[in-house]
Design an enzyme around this catalytic site. Structure first.
Site, mmCIF file in Angstrom:
data_model
loop_
_atom_site.group_PDB
_atom_site.id
_atom_site.type_symbol
_atom_site.label_atom_id
_atom_site.label_comp_id
_atom_site.label_asym_id
_atom_site.label_seq_id
_atom_site.Cartn_x
_atom_site.Cartn_y
_atom_site.Cartn_z
ATOM 1 N N ARG A 104 0.950 -1.252 0.113
ATOM 2 C CA ARG A 104 0.093 0.116 -0.020
ATOM 3 C C ARG A 104 0.782 1.194 0.105
ATOM 4 O O ARG A 104 1.749 1.330 0.883
ATOM 5 C CB ARG A 104 -0.789 -0.137 1.022
ATOM 6 C CG ARG A 104 -1.973 1.093 1.073
ATOM 7 C CD ARG A 104 -2.433 1.144 2.539
ATOM 8 N NE ARG A 104 -3.390 0.012 2.943
ATOM 9 C CZ ARG A 104 -4.760 0.444 3.467
ATOM 10 N NH1 ARG A 104 -5.044 1.751 3.655
ATOM 11 N NH2 ARG A 104 -5.382 -0.696 3.816
ATOM 12 N N THR A 108 -0.737 7.760 -1.037
ATOM 13 C CA THR A 108 -2.025 7.517 -1.931
ATOM 14 C C THR A 108 -2.848 6.584 -1.144
ATOM 15 O O THR A 108 -4.299 6.366 -1.338
ATOM 16 C CB THR A 108 -1.773 7.506 -3.131
ATOM 17 O OG1 THR A 108 -1.341 6.088 -3.165
ATOM 18 C CG2 THR A 108 -0.841 8.160 -4.002
ATOM 19 N N ASP A 200 -4.520 -9.790 12.180
ATOM 20 C CA ASP A 200 -3.627 -9.618 11.060
ATOM 21 C C ASP A 200 -3.383 -11.063 10.631
ATOM 22 O O ASP A 200 -2.627 -11.749 11.164
ATOM 23 C CB ASP A 200 -2.428 -8.860 11.302
ATOM 24 C CG ASP A 200 -1.636 -8.609 10.089
ATOM 25 O OD1 ASP A 200 -1.235 -7.251 9.698
ATOM 26 O OD2 ASP A 200 -1.326 -9.694 9.240
ATOM 27 N N ASP A 203 0.508 -11.935 10.072
ATOM 28 C CA ASP A 203 1.224 -11.822 11.209
ATOM 29 C C ASP A 203 0.874 -13.309 11.990
ATOM 30 O O ASP A 203 1.720 -13.808 12.557
ATOM 31 C CB ASP A 203 0.957 -10.646 12.192
ATOM 32 C CG ASP A 203 1.636 -9.581 11.725
ATOM 33 O OD1 ASP A 203 2.587 -9.663 10.999
ATOM 34 O OD2 ASP A 203 1.410 -8.358 12.235
HETATM 35 N N1 URA Z 1 -5.896 -7.867 6.790
HETATM 36 C C1 URA Z 1 -5.850 -8.707 7.900
HETATM 37 O O1 URA Z 1 -5.041 -9.396 8.155
HETATM 38 N N2 URA Z 1 -6.752 -8.476 8.764
HETATM 39 C C2 URA Z 1 -7.702 -7.635 8.846
HETATM 40 O O2 URA Z 1 -8.619 -7.586 9.782
HETATM 41 C C3 URA Z 1 -8.003 -6.943 7.836
HETATM 42 C C4 URA Z 1 -7.008 -6.868 6.716
#
Ligand code: URA
Length: 209
Positions: A104, A108, A200, A203
């Site tokens: 990302r 922007t 996430d 992660d």
């Molecule tokens: N990406 C993720 O890993 N978890 C989320 O809740 C949103 C985007």
């Protein structure tokens, strides 16, 4: 408009609940994601065409069905999408695997492609784009754009968990793409996380918190 298929089989729901649990550690998280991806592959491949072959059982000859050589391509979005690939490949080992890497842009906030590698016969394959989390929909929409620009025509999107916001983006930008989910959650929070979600996904898959 693309259809949304929520694959809420009891086994998928059960495993997804453990995936969501913050107490679930990396090893178990990875194993459960792999298992759910395999279970979801059943439904995603439901429309694969069959052809008849003659088989000789120990008892008799009979005409039976086999998959009619449809070519599939899996396209995980790096990096979290990788966590679902092996589970699907166990069900469809002949599928080829492409990759799309996006980050990302900090200014922007739009997704920028940094890596794309697809099977050479893109135009002959049906593709499944894979990302565990469909949050804003920005990455998935960009990945689908990217493979369409390279000739992909029949595309499905497979995610574990989606927010309604992300589903809307895909339906608006790619109305030809059906979406397959294990769960459709409530919303996105102010940090772009799916609520209740699972945190996430990258992660948690790779232990990088
Ligand atoms: N990406 C993720 O890993 N978890 C989320 O809740 C949103 C985007």
């Amino acid at each position: 408009m693309g259809k949304v298929h929520v694959l809420d089989h009891p086994l998928i729901q059960h495993k997804l609940t453990h995936i969501r649990d913050e107490k679930t550690g990396t090893k178990e998280f990875r194993e459960l994601v792999d298992e759910v991806a395999g279970l979801m592959a059943f439904e995603i491949t439901r429309d694969l065409p069959l052809e008849e072959v003659l088989v000789k059982t120990p008892v008799a000859e009979a005409k039976m069905n086999v998959i009619a050589g449809k070519k599939l391509g899996l396209v995980p979005i790096l990096r979290a999408g990788l966590g679902m690939v092996d589970g699907i490949l166990k069900m469809v080992p002949a599928a080829k695997v492409g990759h799309v890497g996006l980050y990302r842009d900090p200014e922007t906030l739009t997704p920028v492609e940094y890596y794309v590698k697809l099977p050479s016969d893109v135009e002959e394959r049906d593709f499944i784009v894979i990302d565990p989390m469909l949050a804003t929909g920005g990455s998935a929409a960009a990945a689908i754009d990217s493979i369409k620009n390279r000739g992909a025509k029949n595309i499905k999107l497979m995610c574990l968990v989606a927010a309604p916001e992300g589903v809307k983006v895909i339906q608006d930008e790619h109305p030809d793409v059906d979406i397959y989910l294990a769960a459709l959650d409530e919303k996105l929070n102010d940090h772009g996380y799916i609520v209740p979600g699972l945190g996430d996904a990258g992660d948690r898959l790779y232990g990088t918190k």
